[in-house]
Enzyme design. Structure first.
Site, PDB file in Angstrom:
ATOM      1  N   SER A  93       1.960  -4.106   7.921  1.00  0.00           N
ATOM      2  CA  SER A  93       0.864  -3.725   7.042  1.00  0.00           C
ATOM      3  C   SER A  93      -0.009  -2.666   7.687  1.00  0.00           C
ATOM      4  O   SER A  93      -0.080  -1.528   7.227  1.00  0.00           O
ATOM      5  CB  SER A  93       0.028  -4.954   6.682  1.00  0.00           C
ATOM      6  OG  SER A  93      -1.127  -4.582   5.958  1.00  0.00           O
TER       7      SER A  93
ATOM      8  N   GLY B 143       3.496   5.687   9.280  1.00  0.00           N
ATOM      9  CA  GLY B 143       4.875   5.747   8.840  1.00  0.00           C
ATOM     10  C   GLY B 143       5.646   4.472   9.110  1.00  0.00           C
ATOM     11  O   GLY B 143       6.715   4.241   8.549  1.00  0.00           O
TER      12      GLY B 143
ATOM     13  N   SER C 101       4.523   1.535   8.309  1.00  0.00           N
ATOM     14  CA  SER C 101       4.170   0.580   7.261  1.00  0.00           C
ATOM     15  C   SER C 101       5.399   0.121   6.486  1.00  0.00           C
ATOM     16  O   SER C 101       6.255   0.922   6.113  1.00  0.00           O
ATOM     17  CB  SER C 101       3.181   1.206   6.281  1.00  0.00           C
ATOM     18  OG  SER C 101       1.875   1.157   6.775  1.00  0.00           O
TER      19      SER C 101
ATOM     20  N   HIS D   9       0.810  -1.220   0.000  1.00  0.00           N
ATOM     21  CA  HIS D   9       0.000   0.000   0.000  1.00  0.00           C
ATOM     22  C   HIS D   9       0.842   1.267   0.000  1.00  0.00           C
ATOM     23  O   HIS D   9       0.307   2.371  -0.125  1.00  0.00           O
ATOM     24  CB  HIS D   9      -0.964   0.015   1.195  1.00  0.00           C
ATOM     25  CG  HIS D   9      -0.314   0.205   2.532  1.00  0.00           C
ATOM     26  ND1 HIS D   9       0.006  -0.850   3.365  1.00  0.00           N
ATOM     27  CD2 HIS D   9       0.069   1.323   3.179  1.00  0.00           C
ATOM     28  CE1 HIS D   9       0.545  -0.378   4.474  1.00  0.00           C
ATOM     29  NE2 HIS D   9       0.595   0.937   4.387  1.00  0.00           N
TER      30      HIS D   9
END
Length: 381
Positions: free
Chosen positions: A350, A333, A335, A225
């Protein structure tokens, strides 16, 4: 990258500069054997003591027990055969527990070295039920669902404030039609942990900041993502690193980025200047119940436990499958950042719910799935 930036604390969780790059080959060739190698760096031990309430001796003992349980799991599953109902690590006993549907197989599991527990449903039966639930359209009030081997059931997590919603009630009713289901509540809706641009953090794509996961030969893996295939990636200093070579989200949440333009990769997870860095020596999958730690650009080191595997997470952008749930906190941040157990890479961050002030839960995409999907090789020490 330049040697002048070696000591910069805002570096990503993949790229160590100057001294690490120079020391890498000699350190790898001089690495101790497994029999004398320490179980973890001071960084991981410190975080386990802080987040799990353990003494240093208890943290070291737990890591040793978890390593033994991870190695034993395939053998114990073979011993259970078709009666296998799943497995998990029991932190109280320090042993692997294997669920079986047949009392005769319990003896074989114990002979293999694991504890055994009788359950009603096999792992195959539960996995089949979860797969059918995966095919149902899920409303926003349903947070996630996964197989719980200890409960011998598919756990459907519902946001507490949405329990009475008609769409949620309908989803649960349909889920119960396909197999054994237990409903549990969670505090919040899960969200991904990307963030807007903040100066001095690991990597950027467009105006999004994320964290680098693990080195692979030719690049690094991270969350899908955070960027789509072809998008350019900049480092903490704004210089070009490379481009997303592959990305999948939703459905999955993984990606990989090639490394060029003077950047390079090393098998290290950063300790952010406050603690020592952690070498990565493999990607053996830790069992449910094992301790696990996360490194990310926003909240740095935090630890917790593996709560569930193969969980489907229902983000607002769509469902993501085959995720692992943990009790580790994270924030925007983080991720894409590294989940590690001992010196074994586990996955990339995630999303989740909560924060590192009040607590929460976080999911990661298992790293071995990412490596297999793109034909990548983990860079190890």
């Amino acid at each position: 990258m330049k040697h002048a930036t070696v000591l910069r604390t805002g570096l990503s969780a993949l790229l160590l500069l100057g001294a690490w790059a120079a020391a890498g080959p000699s350190s790898a060739s001089a690495a101790p054997t497994d029999s004398v190698r320490p179980p973890a760096s001071a960084a991981l031990l410190t975080a386990m003591q802080r987040d799990l309430g353990l003494s240093e001796a208890e943290a070291r003992a737990r890591l040793a027990d978890e390593k033994a349980a991870t190695a034993l799991e395939p053998k114990a599953q073979r011993a259970a055969g078709s009666a296998f109902g799943g497995s998990w690590f029991d932190a109280r006993t320090g042993k692997l527990v294997v669920a079986v549907t047949n009392a005769e197989k319990a003896g074989a599991v114990r002979a293999a070295g694991a504890d055994a527990r009788l359950v009603k449903h096999s792992a195959a039966r539960l996995d089949a039920a979860k797969a059918r639930i995966d095919a149902l359209p899920a409303p926003a009030g349903v947070s996630s669902w996964h197989v719980d081997p200890a409960a011998s059931s598919v756990i459907v997590n519902v946001v507490a404030s949405e329990q009475g919603d008609n769409d949620v009630r309908s989803f649960v009713a349909k889920a119960r039609e396909v197999g054994p289901v237990t409903v549990e509540t969670t505090a919040e809706v899960p969200q991904t942990f990307a963030a807007g641009t903040v100066g001095g953090d690991p990597y950027y794509t467009g105006n999004v900041r994320c964290s680098i996961g693990f080195s692979v030969h030719g690049g690094f893996v991270t969350a899908g993502h955070c960027g789509g295939a072809g998008q350019s990636v900049r480092g903490w200093d704004g210089s070009a690193i490379g481009h997303f070579q592959g990305s999948s989200f939703p459905g999955n949440d993984y990606a990989w980025v090639n490394v060029a333009n003077g950047w390079w990769t090393v098998p290290v997870v950063l300790g952010w200047g406050a603690v020592s860095d952690q070498l990565v020596r493999g990607s053996n999958e830790a069992p449910i119940g094992a301790s696990i730690c996360r490194s990310g650009s926003t909240t740095h080191w935090h630890c917790g436990n593996v709560l569930a595997k193969n969980e489907t997470v229902n983000y607002s952008q769509g469902a993501v499958h085959q995720m692992t749930k943990t009790s580790v906190c994270a924030e925007g941040g983080d991720s894409g950042g590294s989940f590690i157990s001992g010196d074994q890479a586990q996955g990339v961050t995630s999303g989740g719910w909560g924060n590192c002030s009040g607590g929460g839960q976080t999911w990661y995409q298992p790293v071995n799935e990412i490596l297999n999907r793109y034909g990548l090789t983990l860079h190890t020490a």
